[in-house]
Design a protein around this motif. Structure first.
Motif, PDB file in Angstrom:
ATOM      1  N   GLN A 105       0.906  -1.403   0.002  1.00 39.78           N
ATOM      2  CA  GLN A 105      -0.058  -0.009  -0.065  1.00 39.78           C
ATOM      3  C   GLN A 105       0.638   1.189   0.026  1.00 39.78           C
ATOM      4  O   GLN A 105       0.616   2.196  -0.880  1.00 39.78           O
ATOM      5  N   THR A 106       1.909   1.343   0.888  1.00 42.84           N
ATOM      6  CA  THR A 106       2.851   2.531   1.038  1.00 42.84           C
ATOM      7  C   THR A 106       3.771   2.426  -0.065  1.00 42.84           C
ATOM      8  O   THR A 106       4.336   3.625  -0.363  1.00 42.84           O
ATOM      9  N   ARG A 107       4.098   1.312  -0.439  1.00 42.51           N
ATOM     10  CA  ARG A 107       5.299   1.018  -1.511  1.00 42.51           C
ATOM     11  C   ARG A 107       6.474   1.348  -0.904  1.00 42.51           C
ATOM     12  O   ARG A 107       7.687   1.127  -1.761  1.00 42.51           O
ATOM     13  N   ALA A 108       6.504   1.980   0.256  1.00 37.85           N
ATOM     14  CA  ALA A 108       7.881   2.013   0.917  1.00 37.85           C
ATOM     15  C   ALA A 108       8.607   0.612   1.033  1.00 37.85           C
ATOM     16  O   ALA A 108       7.929  -0.237   1.399  1.00 37.85           O
ATOM     17  N   ALA A 109      10.195   0.624   0.726  1.00 36.81           N
ATOM     18  CA  ALA A 109      10.721  -0.627   1.014  1.00 36.81           C
ATOM     19  C   ALA A 109      12.096  -0.197   1.736  1.00 36.81           C
ATOM     20  O   ALA A 109      12.764   0.857   1.630  1.00 36.81           O
ATOM     21  N   ARG A 110      12.656  -1.286   2.179  1.00 42.99           N
ATOM     22  CA  ARG A 110      14.205  -1.243   2.915  1.00 42.99           C
ATOM     23  C   ARG A 110      14.752  -2.442   2.485  1.00 42.99           C
ATOM     24  O   ARG A 110      14.312  -3.645   2.522  1.00 42.99           O
ATOM     25  N   LEU A 111      16.127  -2.424   1.821  1.00 46.61           N
ATOM     26  CA  LEU A 111      16.873  -3.492   1.607  1.00 46.61           C
ATOM     27  C   LEU A 111      18.283  -3.459   2.346  1.00 46.61           C
ATOM     28  O   LEU A 111      18.813  -2.441   2.490  1.00 46.61           O
ATOM     29  N   ASP A 112      18.122  -4.525   3.350  1.00 45.56           N
ATOM     30  CA  ASP A 112      19.257  -4.855   4.336  1.00 45.56           C
ATOM     31  C   ASP A 112      20.105  -5.814   3.732  1.00 45.56           C
ATOM     32  O   ASP A 112      20.063  -6.601   2.919  1.00 45.56           O
ATOM     33  N   GLY A 113      21.514  -5.838   4.105  1.00 45.02           N
ATOM     34  CA  GLY A 113      22.567  -6.775   3.596  1.00 45.02           C
ATOM     35  C   GLY A 113      23.583  -5.970   2.430  1.00 45.02           C
ATOM     36  O   GLY A 113      24.506  -6.943   2.299  1.00 45.02           O
ATOM     37  N   LEU A 114      23.466  -4.959   2.157  1.00 42.32           N
ATOM     38  CA  LEU A 114      24.184  -4.420   1.178  1.00 42.32           C
ATOM     39  C   LEU A 114      25.383  -3.926   1.885  1.00 42.32           C
ATOM     40  O   LEU A 114      25.521  -3.380   3.077  1.00 42.32           O
ATOM     41  N   GLU A 115      26.532  -3.850   0.902  1.00 43.45           N
ATOM     42  CA  GLU A 115      27.970  -2.933   1.568  1.00 43.45           C
ATOM     43  C   GLU A 115      27.442  -1.450   1.577  1.00 43.45           C
ATOM     44  O   GLU A 115      26.684  -0.863   0.874  1.00 43.45           O
ATOM     45  N   GLY A 116      27.765  -1.092   2.556  1.00 42.94           N
ATOM     46  CA  GLY A 116      27.565   0.339   3.072  1.00 42.94           C
ATOM     47  C   GLY A 116      26.326   0.785   3.851  1.00 42.94           C
ATOM     48  O   GLY A 116      25.874   1.855   4.106  1.00 42.94           O
ATOM     49  N   GLY A 117      25.657  -0.433   4.062  1.00 37.70           N
ATOM     50  CA  GLY A 117      24.209  -0.432   5.011  1.00 37.70           C
ATOM     51  C   GLY A 117      23.195  -0.498   4.140  1.00 37.70           C
ATOM     52  O   GLY A 117      23.065  -0.498   3.103  1.00 37.70           O
ATOM     53  N   PRO A 118      21.901  -0.541   4.914  1.00 35.16           N
ATOM     54  CA  PRO A 118      20.649  -0.567   4.410  1.00 35.16           C
ATOM     55  C   PRO A 118      20.511   0.672   3.347  1.00 35.16           C
ATOM     56  O   PRO A 118      20.804   1.759   3.645  1.00 35.16           O
ATOM     57  N   ARG A 119      19.328   0.534   2.615  1.00 32.63           N
ATOM     58  CA  ARG A 119      18.906   1.396   1.654  1.00 32.63           C
ATOM     59  C   ARG A 119      17.475   1.347   1.626  1.00 32.63           C
ATOM     60  O   ARG A 119      16.892   0.542   1.695  1.00 32.63           O
ATOM     61  N   GLU A 120      16.702   2.526   1.557  1.00 37.16           N
ATOM     62  CA  GLU A 120      15.343   2.543   1.676  1.00 37.16           C
ATOM     63  C   GLU A 120      14.728   3.751   0.377  1.00 37.16           C
ATOM     64  O   GLU A 120      15.479   4.424  -0.135  1.00 37.16           O
ATOM     65  N   GLY A 121      13.736   3.188   0.006  1.00 39.16           N
ATOM     66  CA  GLY A 121      13.157   3.982  -1.152  1.00 39.16           C
ATOM     67  C   GLY A 121      11.532   3.882  -1.070  1.00 39.16           C
ATOM     68  O   GLY A 121      11.032   3.015  -0.488  1.00 39.16           O
ATOM     69  N   ALA A 122      11.156   4.645  -1.859  1.00 43.18           N
ATOM     70  CA  ALA A 122       9.403   4.837  -2.006  1.00 43.18           C
ATOM     71  C   ALA A 122       8.905   3.767  -2.928  1.00 43.18           C
ATOM     72  O   ALA A 122       7.736   3.434  -3.182  1.00 43.18           O
ATOM     73  N   ASP A 123       9.862   2.973  -3.781  1.00 41.10           N
ATOM     74  CA  ASP A 123       9.372   1.737  -4.654  1.00 41.10           C
ATOM     75  C   ASP A 123      10.304   0.910  -4.529  1.00 41.10           C
ATOM     76  O   ASP A 123      11.719   1.117  -4.828  1.00 41.10           O
ATOM     77  N   ALA A 124       9.741  -0.467  -4.359  1.00 40.51           N
ATOM     78  CA  ALA A 124      10.893  -1.655  -4.111  1.00 40.51           C
ATOM     79  C   ALA A 124      11.291  -1.847  -5.271  1.00 40.51           C
ATOM     80  O   ALA A 124      12.571  -2.299  -5.406  1.00 40.51           O
TER      81      ALA A 124
END
Length: 216
Positions: A105-124
């Motif tokens: 619904q919100t389309r917000a997403a977070r990706l963990d496990g990447l070099e440099g730390g997590p990333r977040e965005g409004a679209d997965a």
């Protein structure tokens, strides 16, 4: 864009998983008899309604992703709770993993496990493309993985096999082939065991080991 190193390592280390998700395109004949086709469409509508009444589900299996010649393979665990999802991908041999969490619904997403730390965005989808170079239609995959069309997009094509099961589904430029199914168990309908989603330059292959569908 840099593909996470563990996935490239996983492509070699998890060759068994890669083999499990490889397979020919659908070669079984498509259902053409009008009466049988109508029955298959009705059965699919009933099946889709049954699945829609159970918004909490999960599956565990293997995945192989390729985007313009780059990709990898590994274990996948998908947990869906209503509109929220948590998708974990891991390479057991290298003990590395990442996790994608978000809400349809919100389309917000977070990706963990990447070099440099997590990333977040409004679209997965965009977050994955920017972080990994992969082209994965996350919101549609919530539906395609269960063998139903994404209700938010028009259906460009659909075929059924001679057993009345979904054979191919075409939406948003993607062709989804259903290569194998788990048989129905009690009230639970048939569920995809192996599927491939393809469009130009991108492929996502999933082989499911186990489904968990919460009771209504």
């Amino acid at each position: 864009m840099k593909v996470p190193g563990f996935l490239l390592a996983g492509l070699a280390a998890l060759s068994m998983a890669g083999c499990a998700t490889r397979g020919p395109a659908v070669d079984s004949p498509a259902l053409s008899d009008p009466e049988a086709l109508a029955a298959a469409q009705a059965a699919q509508a009933t099946r889709a309604a049954w699945l829609a009444s159970r918004p909490d589900w999960s599956f565990a299996g293997r995945v192989a992703v390729n985007a313009n010649g780059k990709g990898g393979s590994g274990r996948i665990d998908w947990q869906q709770t209503g509109t929220g999802y948590q998708v974990a991908l891991s390479a057991p041999v290298t003990r590395q993993s990442w996790r994608l969490g978000g809400d349809l619904q919100t389309r917000a997403a977070r990706l963990d496990g990447l070099e440099g730390g997590p990333r977040e965005g409004a679209d997965a989808d965009r977050l994955l493309r920017e972080a990994t170079g992969w082209d994965i239609p996350v919101a549609s995959m919530v539906h395609w993985a269960r063998g139903v069309a994404d209700p938010s997009a028009s259906v460009d094509g659909v075929e059924y096999d001679t057993d009345g099961r979904l054979r191919t589904l075409t939406q948003q430029g993607w062709r989804v082939d259903y290569l194998d199914w788990f048989p129905a168990e009690g009230a639970q309908p048939v569920m995809p065991r192996r599927m491939e989603a393809r469009r130009q330059g991108a492929t996502v292959k999933v082989a499911v080991d186990q489904w968990q569908l919460a009771p209504q």
